[in-house]
Structure formats: C-alpha cells, structure tokens
Motif scaffolding. Structure first.
Motif, PDB file in Angstrom:
ATOM      1  N   ASP A 129       0.730  -1.029   0.178  1.00 45.77           N
ATOM      2  CA  ASP A 129      -0.230  -0.090   0.203  1.00 45.77           C
ATOM      3  C   ASP A 129       0.841   1.148   0.315  1.00 45.77           C
ATOM      4  O   ASP A 129       0.608   2.634  -0.273  1.00 45.77           O
ATOM      5  N   GLY A 130       2.235   1.096  -0.035  1.00 44.05           N
ATOM      6  CA  GLY A 130       3.218   2.395   0.012  1.00 44.05           C
ATOM      7  C   GLY A 130       4.383   1.894   0.204  1.00 44.05           C
ATOM      8  O   GLY A 130       4.443   0.876   1.130  1.00 44.05           O
ATOM      9  N   ILE A 131       5.456   2.716   0.031  1.00 42.25           N
ATOM     10  CA  ILE A 131       6.759   2.134   0.157  1.00 42.25           C
ATOM     11  C   ILE A 131       7.436   3.665   0.521  1.00 42.25           C
ATOM     12  O   ILE A 131       7.843   4.465   0.279  1.00 42.25           O
ATOM     13  N   ILE A 132       8.285   3.425   1.718  1.00 37.68           N
ATOM     14  CA  ILE A 132       9.099   3.842   2.780  1.00 37.68           C
ATOM     15  C   ILE A 132      10.683   3.890   1.896  1.00 37.68           C
ATOM     16  O   ILE A 132      10.767   2.692   2.469  1.00 37.68           O
ATOM     17  N   VAL A 133      11.390   4.873   1.326  1.00 39.11           N
ATOM     18  CA  VAL A 133      13.348   4.140   1.035  1.00 39.11           C
ATOM     19  C   VAL A 133      13.466   4.862   1.007  1.00 39.11           C
ATOM     20  O   VAL A 133      13.429   6.162   0.809  1.00 39.11           O
ATOM     21  N   GLU A 134      15.156   5.051   1.073  1.00 39.58           N
ATOM     22  CA  GLU A 134      16.084   5.389   1.192  1.00 39.58           C
ATOM     23  C   GLU A 134      16.599   6.354  -0.315  1.00 39.58           C
ATOM     24  O   GLU A 134      17.000   5.033  -1.184  1.00 39.58           O
ATOM     25  N   GLY A 135      16.297   7.504  -0.557  1.00 39.31           N
ATOM     26  CA  GLY A 135      16.264   8.085  -2.242  1.00 39.31           C
ATOM     27  C   GLY A 135      17.848   8.396  -2.463  1.00 39.31           C
ATOM     28  O   GLY A 135      18.862   7.624  -1.885  1.00 39.31           O
ATOM     29  N   MET A 136      17.477   7.311  -3.256  1.00 45.00           N
ATOM     30  CA  MET A 136      18.978   8.545  -4.295  1.00 45.00           C
ATOM     31  C   MET A 136      18.748   9.115  -5.875  1.00 45.00           C
ATOM     32  O   MET A 136      17.556   9.046  -6.092  1.00 45.00           O
ATOM     33  N   ASP A 137      19.595   9.991  -5.837  1.00 43.51           N
ATOM     34  CA  ASP A 137      19.037  10.979  -6.841  1.00 43.51           C
ATOM     35  C   ASP A 137      19.563  10.331  -8.419  1.00 43.51           C
ATOM     36  O   ASP A 137      20.555  10.374  -8.850  1.00 43.51           O
ATOM     37  N   THR A 138      18.794   9.352  -8.779  1.00 45.33           N
ATOM     38  CA  THR A 138      19.726   8.903  -9.931  1.00 45.33           C
ATOM     39  C   THR A 138      18.067   8.881 -11.113  1.00 45.33           C
ATOM     40  O   THR A 138      16.934   8.228 -10.227  1.00 45.33           O
ATOM     41  N   PRO A 139      18.184   8.368 -12.084  1.00 44.02           N
ATOM     42  CA  PRO A 139      17.406   7.996 -13.291  1.00 44.02           C
ATOM     43  C   PRO A 139      16.504   6.985 -12.967  1.00 44.02           C
ATOM     44  O   PRO A 139      15.156   6.729 -13.079  1.00 44.02           O
ATOM     45  N   GLU A 140      17.013   5.739 -12.303  1.00 40.60           N
ATOM     46  CA  GLU A 140      17.378   4.151 -12.513  1.00 40.60           C
ATOM     47  C   GLU A 140      15.833   4.393 -11.266  1.00 40.60           C
ATOM     48  O   GLU A 140      14.822   3.784 -11.371  1.00 40.60           O
ATOM     49  N   PHE A 141      15.851   5.307 -10.476  1.00 38.66           N
ATOM     50  CA  PHE A 141      15.410   5.547  -8.757  1.00 38.66           C
ATOM     51  C   PHE A 141      14.218   6.194  -9.439  1.00 38.66           C
ATOM     52  O   PHE A 141      13.335   5.943  -8.903  1.00 38.66           O
ATOM     53  N   ALA A 142      14.250   7.480 -10.040  1.00 41.99           N
ATOM     54  CA  ALA A 142      13.395   7.686 -10.298  1.00 41.99           C
ATOM     55  C   ALA A 142      11.927   7.140 -11.406  1.00 41.99           C
ATOM     56  O   ALA A 142      10.688   7.145 -11.377  1.00 41.99           O
ATOM     57  N   GLY A 143      12.662   6.561 -11.277  1.00 42.44           N
ATOM     58  CA  GLY A 143      11.961   5.229 -12.553  1.00 42.44           C
ATOM     59  C   GLY A 143      10.777   4.240 -11.869  1.00 42.44           C
ATOM     60  O   GLY A 143      10.029   4.109 -12.214  1.00 42.44           O
ATOM     61  N   LYS A 144      11.714   3.811 -10.610  1.00 45.32           N
ATOM     62  CA  LYS A 144      10.670   2.676  -9.672  1.00 45.32           C
ATOM     63  C   LYS A 144      10.109   3.860  -9.059  1.00 45.32           C
ATOM     64  O   LYS A 144       8.481   3.031  -8.835  1.00 45.32           O
ATOM     65  N   VAL A 145      10.365   4.856  -8.139  1.00 46.70           N
ATOM     66  CA  VAL A 145       9.113   6.260  -7.863  1.00 46.70           C
ATOM     67  C   VAL A 145       7.995   5.823  -9.309  1.00 46.70           C
ATOM     68  O   VAL A 145       7.050   5.847  -7.981  1.00 46.70           O
ATOM     69  N   LEU A 146       8.323   6.327 -10.418  1.00 49.44           N
ATOM     70  CA  LEU A 146       6.870   6.530 -11.063  1.00 49.44           C
ATOM     71  C   LEU A 146       6.466   5.453 -11.339  1.00 49.44           C
ATOM     72  O   LEU A 146       5.032   5.086 -11.497  1.00 49.44           O
ATOM     73  N   SER A 147       6.644   3.554 -11.394  1.00 52.61           N
ATOM     74  CA  SER A 147       6.323   2.468 -11.744  1.00 52.61           C
ATOM     75  C   SER A 147       5.640   2.077 -10.371  1.00 52.61           C
ATOM     76  O   SER A 147       4.406   2.080 -10.671  1.00 52.61           O
ATOM     77  N   ALA A 148       5.371   2.944  -9.606  1.00 55.31           N
ATOM     78  CA  ALA A 148       5.123   2.640  -7.742  1.00 55.31           C
ATOM     79  C   ALA A 148       3.912   3.619  -8.289  1.00 55.31           C
ATOM     80  O   ALA A 148       3.586   3.085  -8.071  1.00 55.31           O
ATOM     81  N   LEU A 149       4.013   4.406  -8.210  1.00 59.10           N
ATOM     82  CA  LEU A 149       2.955   5.290  -8.599  1.00 59.10           C
ATOM     83  C   LEU A 149       1.798   4.974  -9.782  1.00 59.10           C
ATOM     84  O   LEU A 149       0.593   5.558  -9.359  1.00 59.10           O
TER      85      LEU A 149
END
Length: 346
Positions: A129-149
């Motif tokens: 239902d939700g994700i709390i994650v240690e952030g990374m300022d990379t395109p790959e990480f941003a892509g995973k966040v978009l997939s979750a949303l």
C-alpha cells in the motif's frame, strides 16, 4: 518425454498387443515396457516441476488481503542492521503498531544500490500500500518511483532524498542547514587557518552536495576563508581523494568529511601520512566509528541526527496519504539535528 500422457501409453500398449497377438510372454514384456515408460515420464514431470519452482523462487508471494484490512508498507534501504537503520526501524515499528499497519523490511548487509532497486520492484509487484525508501538521486530510482505511482503506491523518501523523482515527501535532515551548522562551528573555532579541505567520499549524491553548499554558505562572509577540494577523479576512492587533496593543498590543516565514511577516511589517511596533531577534523553523522573517534579526540565535532523520529514521521505521513487526511503533504519534513563535540571542545 513429458508429452506422453496415460492415454497415449494406453494406445501404444493396445497397438503392440494386437501386433504381437495373445502370446503371454510378449504381453508380459509389453506390460513391463509400459510400466518403465510411465515411471520415466513421472520422473521427468517431477524434475521439470522442480525446475519451474526453483528458478522462480525469487518471485514475491502475494497473500490474500487480510481480514483486518491492515495496510502493508514496505521499508527499503541500501543496507540494514547498521545502528542508524536499526533506530529507523524502531521508529517505524512503534508508529506502525499505533496505526495498525504491517511492515515489510527490505535491505542488504552492505550498501547496495542495485539491490535497493530490485527490492523496489519486489515491493511494487507485491502490491504493497505504500513504500518508504532511502532515496537515490538517479534516473533509475526516479523510474522505480514512477512505476510505483502508476500502480497507485505512494513513495516517501527517508534519510536521503530524490528531489528529481515524483516521491510524495522527504523525511530526514535538512542537509543544507546541516552544512551551515558545521561551517558555523568551524568558523568559530578556527585558529588562523584560512583554507578548509572538504572531502565528498566514495559516492556523491544530493545529500553531500547540499552539505557542501551549506558549509560554503556559512563561510562566505569571510573573504579570507576558502573551501578547497581534490580535483575530480574517475576512481571513487575516498583515500585517494584525501591524498590528492593534501598533495594539492599541503597547507590545509582543517578537514571536513561530508559523510561518516569520509570522516573516518580522513583520520586514517592523515595518520598514515603524518601525526594527527595539528589537524582539525570534522564530520557528519554519529555512527559508532565517528563517535569512537570523537571520544578519542581525533574528530572535533560531528552532526547528530534523529533516525528514530524519521521512522515514526514517515509512517505517519504514509498513513495520512492512505487515509486522505492532512492533505496535501508538504514537500519536505525536516527532522532537526545538532552539533556534538568531543571532550575538551566547546
């Protein structure tokens, strides 16, 4: 071999029986042949079933929704079981128990960005239902966040941010202000030194850059003070970075590690090059190694964070988002930190 069904074996048996006539000896031979064939087929079926289960063992198990309708929240970090993340987990568990949430922890035993991305995939596939994650300022990480949303799963970054992603909020220290705090303390305790060496460390992300900007900001009103760094290198090696800095600026006697690893690395490198006397070393974060060096007097001061509070706050925000209360969320929820000093320091 697996394609032979019982029906096919029966037709083969009937054909051979008719061909051979009714001789009992031949019938026994054929029956033995068919039994052996069935056994071979069974063994191959078991073998292929084992292959399928074994090769896909990494796929997440997706349980049926619980009768209590408790939210399932994934907490993901690059490493786990460090003192910092143990405190984060304690805060997460405390608040999750209060809000009646189920928590799934993901992490590895050493910093591993690729493992973090893989764990995000697992959490998304598990339909948390939700994700709390240690952030990374990379395109790959941003892509995973978009997939979750895209799956309707809100993401909150904790401890380190990913400002370029579509995460809902960041919970952690204000890295720029942390740099200002350390810079202000250093400025108050300078003894004639005009150059301050800054060490970024092995991996550089938004956290280190913000800390550096804050440090420079705290010193900019004194035109005589200067922050110097080693020339950029293709090799991410903190010891090489420190040696390059000291070789290029041999007059530097004040050094700041912008991460705990950089702080520890400065002490080790300076020890190997010369006596620590005459050097003033500062760091960020209050890891056990940093606290040990602080107590020994090798590090003058560092920044102490509040990881337990970060854990509690991040769960509260996920709860707000899922319940639709207290919206919209703010972009940043900064958790205060403070300068701690070694014995004999003011």
């Amino acid at each position: 071999m697996n394609a032979f069904t019982i029906e096919k074996w029966y037709y083969l048996y009937d054909y051979l029986t008719r061909k051979a006539g009714k001789g009992m000896g031949m019938r026994k031979t054929i029956i033995s042949f068919l039994i052996v064939g069935c056994l071979v087929s069974f063994v191959f079926s078991v073998y292929f079933a084992y292959r399928v289960v074994h090769e896909h063992a990494y796929l997440p198990f997706q349980p049926e929704p619980s009768a209590s309708n408790r939210y399932r929240i994934a907490v993901i970090s690059k490493d786990t079981d460090t003192p910092f993340w143990s405190e984060v987990k304690a805060g997460v568990r405390f608040q999750a128990n209060r809000l009646r949430m189920d928590i799934l922890f993901y992490g590895s035993y050493r910093p591993n960005p690729s493992e973090l991305l893989k764990n995000m995939d697992i959490a998304i596939a598990s339909k948390v239902d939700g994700i709390i994650v240690e952030g990374m300022d990379t395109p790959e990480f941003a892509g995973k966040v978009l997939s979750a949303l895209e799956k309707g799963i809100p993401v909150i970054t904790i401890a380190t941010d990913s400002p370029s992603s579509l995460r809902r909020a960041y919970v952690g220290s204000n890295d720029f202000q942390d740099g200002v705090k350390i810079g202000t303390y250093i400025k108050q305790h300078l003894s004639g030194h005009k150059q301050i060496g800054a060490v970024l460390g092995d991996s550089v992300n938004s956290m280190e850059n913000l800390r550096l900007k804050g440090l420079i900001s705290a010193l900019k009103d004194d035109a005589d003070l200067q922050v110097v760094m080693a020339e950029p290198s293709d090799v991410n090696d903190v010891n090489q970075e420190i040696n390059s800095l000291l070789n290029e600026h041999p007059q530097v006697r004040v050094l700041v590690g912008l991460t705990s690893d950089a702080g520890v690395g400065i002490v080790k490198t300076v020890k190997n090059r010369a006596a620590l006397a005459g050097y003033s070393i500062y760091s960020f974060d209050d890891t056990p190694d940093i606290i040990h060096l602080l107590r020994q007097g090798f590090i003058k001061a560092t920044l102490q964070q509040q990881p337990r509070t970060m854990g509690e706050k991040s769960v509260s925000l996920i709860g707000q988002w899922l319940s639709g209360s207290g919206l919209p969320l703010e972009n940043n929820y900064f958790i205060s930190s403070n300068v701690i000093v070694g014995e004999g320091e003011k």
